[in-house]
Write an enzyme that holds these catalytic residues in place. Structure first.
Site, PDB file in Angstrom:
ATOM      1  N   HIS A   1       0.766  -1.242  -0.143  1.00  0.00           N
ATOM      2  CA  HIS A   1      -0.060   0.095   0.050  1.00  0.00           C
ATOM      3  C   HIS A   1       0.961   1.092  -0.004  1.00  0.00           C
ATOM      4  CE1 HIS A   1      -0.495   1.028   4.604  1.00  0.00           C
ATOM      5  NE2 HIS A   1       0.829   0.617   4.383  1.00  0.00           N
TER       6      HIS A   1
ATOM      7  N   HIS B   1       5.347  -0.091  -0.415  1.00  0.00           N
ATOM      8  CA  HIS B   1       5.666  -0.778   0.675  1.00  0.00           C
ATOM      9  C   HIS B   1       4.676  -1.609   0.934  1.00  0.00           C
ATOM     10  CE1 HIS B   1       3.813   2.042   3.315  1.00  0.00           C
ATOM     11  NE2 HIS B   1       3.719   1.048   4.317  1.00  0.00           N
TER      12      HIS B   1
ATOM     13  N   ASP C   1      -5.169 -10.563  -0.532  1.00  0.00           N
ATOM     14  CA  ASP C   1      -3.678 -11.242  -0.154  1.00  0.00           C
ATOM     15  C   ASP C   1      -2.862 -11.083  -1.401  1.00  0.00           C
ATOM     16  OD1 ASP C   1      -1.830 -12.797   0.874  1.00  0.00           O
ATOM     17  OD2 ASP C   1      -2.579 -14.651  -0.037  1.00  0.00           O
TER      18      ASP C   1
ATOM     19  N   GLU D   1      -0.963  -4.451  11.640  1.00  0.00           N
ATOM     20  CA  GLU D   1      -0.049  -4.169  10.623  1.00  0.00           C
ATOM     21  C   GLU D   1       1.388  -4.461  10.554  1.00  0.00           C
ATOM     22  OE1 GLU D   1      -0.862   0.069   9.567  1.00  0.00           O
ATOM     23  OE2 GLU D   1       1.474   0.110   9.279  1.00  0.00           O
TER      24      GLU D   1
END
Lengths: 135, 135, 135, 135, 135, 135
Positions: free
Chosen positions: C14, C39, C79, C124
């Protein structure tokens, strides 16, 4: 109000099987968990109590005492056992992790003094866990 | 030479019992692991292979392929099973984690092409693991 | 009422970038997360549902079914994807983990039958996670 | 409302000792934690804030800013310190993990702007943690 | 040859300080670890032994016995202690984790029968660990 | 000889794609990792060095210095970057984790003084890791 959580561990075997159903339906619903020769897990048990810290000790509950109570009331009766056959407080209860959490609550709740049981959390694998808050 | 490790998971029941011994000696040596009604674990399996990375792919081995082989040769035959009763390649073998590691090596080693099996590591609980390097 | 949590996993790329702002302000606010070449992260997704255990199964929800729904409605669409470019339900939404949690809630909530979605939690990194409870 | 949690880390020494009690009673209640030569822990600190994600950034709070505030107000004052002797905001307070959580809340709460502090969670070991929600 | 590893845990305080150096040089080299009021860690200790599995038990070593020996020879002498002041086998030794690993090897090696000590691994934090293989 | 390991962390995007192959073959071999819009990971990097502990410090290497070198030579050049586009030392190299480990070795090895680089280990997900020992 502060919450204190203590982690304990037990290994056990179990089988998910509803005797009112056909073998076929049992396999369909429970899949591999229906294996008649049992399977097992490393269960991780997190017990949370809550209360005001005691001004003399700074403790909601003495963590060593809490560990002793969890071991006496739950872990020692579950560890290296068969949940369907060996555990008195699981007799007649489908040994899903959900029902196990409720049953452990009933064992622990009366044994805790001067604080309140808040949550029974059980990890069945590192991808599945359940929580029960008493209601 | 680069080493590539893939982690897989299975749950199983087992019992440690030497039929040449008295019940008393079995309980003395194996303790709670001797429970005749079985107990079980979440086994974590780490398979390490080694080789030169392929210049076309950068891979020692395609990790997805490696996962497939581990599942076919080991995990699918162990998961939600009873190690004493249900697993063909454990017949006649004491199902200690040590012996399980050696048996899994024998299943995997012939199935791996273009790379070399380096290590079978099994975590029985988060406090005990074994490793086998093939000799 | 018992709570059941199932963990799933996805990897994605993202970029945090507000097109209404100057490049300078974007870099100032988003820092390294503003990198125009993207990244990525290994996102860990924990979905919690709640309900009464079914008397026939002992389950709040069949964990295998829950996993299937999470995969179909969320993981398979996220994914190995780019959250800014590839994910239909993130179009026009800043792909912060906060907004991702809310968007996953909206995908999952209508698909769950006979139980209630309680929480969407996303890690995250192993130092940052968010939770969304639907309101 | 979305909840954002940031994990930080500090190491510290401490001793549990109530100076109003005899040495014997201190040893009885606090056990090994009463060692007059101190002992220590790797404390893991999880700080949770809540709020509406900002429409411009998608953030409840900028996680890097949150980390800075936690470090300035808590971690830098606790890391590699003696909780009984070196930490100004713990003076006169029994350094139990429960009391430490409450004291960290008081340091952090006034420093957070535009969002609300929700929870201070501290893991003392990987088997014991406490949580404080401000009341 | 199979390798068996057993994990144990202890908490301790320590201080890194070389009395031959000035206070300034100590602070420069050891940084926060030089705090004169101590700091501490949750140390995770992994002990690996190796040998042929016993044909009667399938064990390289009885894991419960191994745990007892590690506790008697190492953990009970280190847990909730000050490594500089309280531990006989660390007297006169700089209590770095490196030196601690070597000292634990010397305590354990003579106590192990019928198998060979292979490795002492100590995690000081979840970001730093050391290993010692006896030479 | 004692081994010291330091863990660091970076997030990055990458894409596995061999430009000599057809799109079809790329998809067949690399699967979802071939996504033209990138995907990403939280990479965990473990760097192991070995040597004799310094008699003055007890250190194989000052862990804070080691961390600085790893950050300067590797992490700062990889964190929140695109491995295919942004990283000078990965230019012209297929960014598999295997090749990344070898490239990080080449960056770190010349920068380490008074000790020897032993291993570069990278976890790409919590189920896949690679190790490189320099040959």
């Amino acid at each position: 109000m502060v919450y204190l959580t203590r982690k304990e561990h037990f290994n056990a075997a179990h089988r998910l099987h509803n005797s009112k159903w056909s073998d076929e339906k049992n396999r369909e619903v429970f899949g591999k968990c229906n294996n008649e020769n049992w399977h097992g897990h490393n269960f991780e048990l997190y017990i949370t109590v809550k209360g005001e810290p005691d001004p003399e000790t700074g403790f909601v509950y003495n963590a060593k005492e809490l560990s002793k109570i969890i071991k006496e009331k739950a872990v020692d009766r579950l560890d290296h056992k068969n949940l369907n056959l060996d555990v008195d407080f699981m007799q007649g209860i489908m040994p899903s992790t959900e029902n196990l959490a409720k049953a452990i609550w009933q064992q622990l709740e009366p044994a805790l003094e001067d604080c309140e049981l808040h949550c029974v959390q059980i990890w069945e694998t590192d991808r599945i866990y359940v929580e029960y808050y008493g209601t």
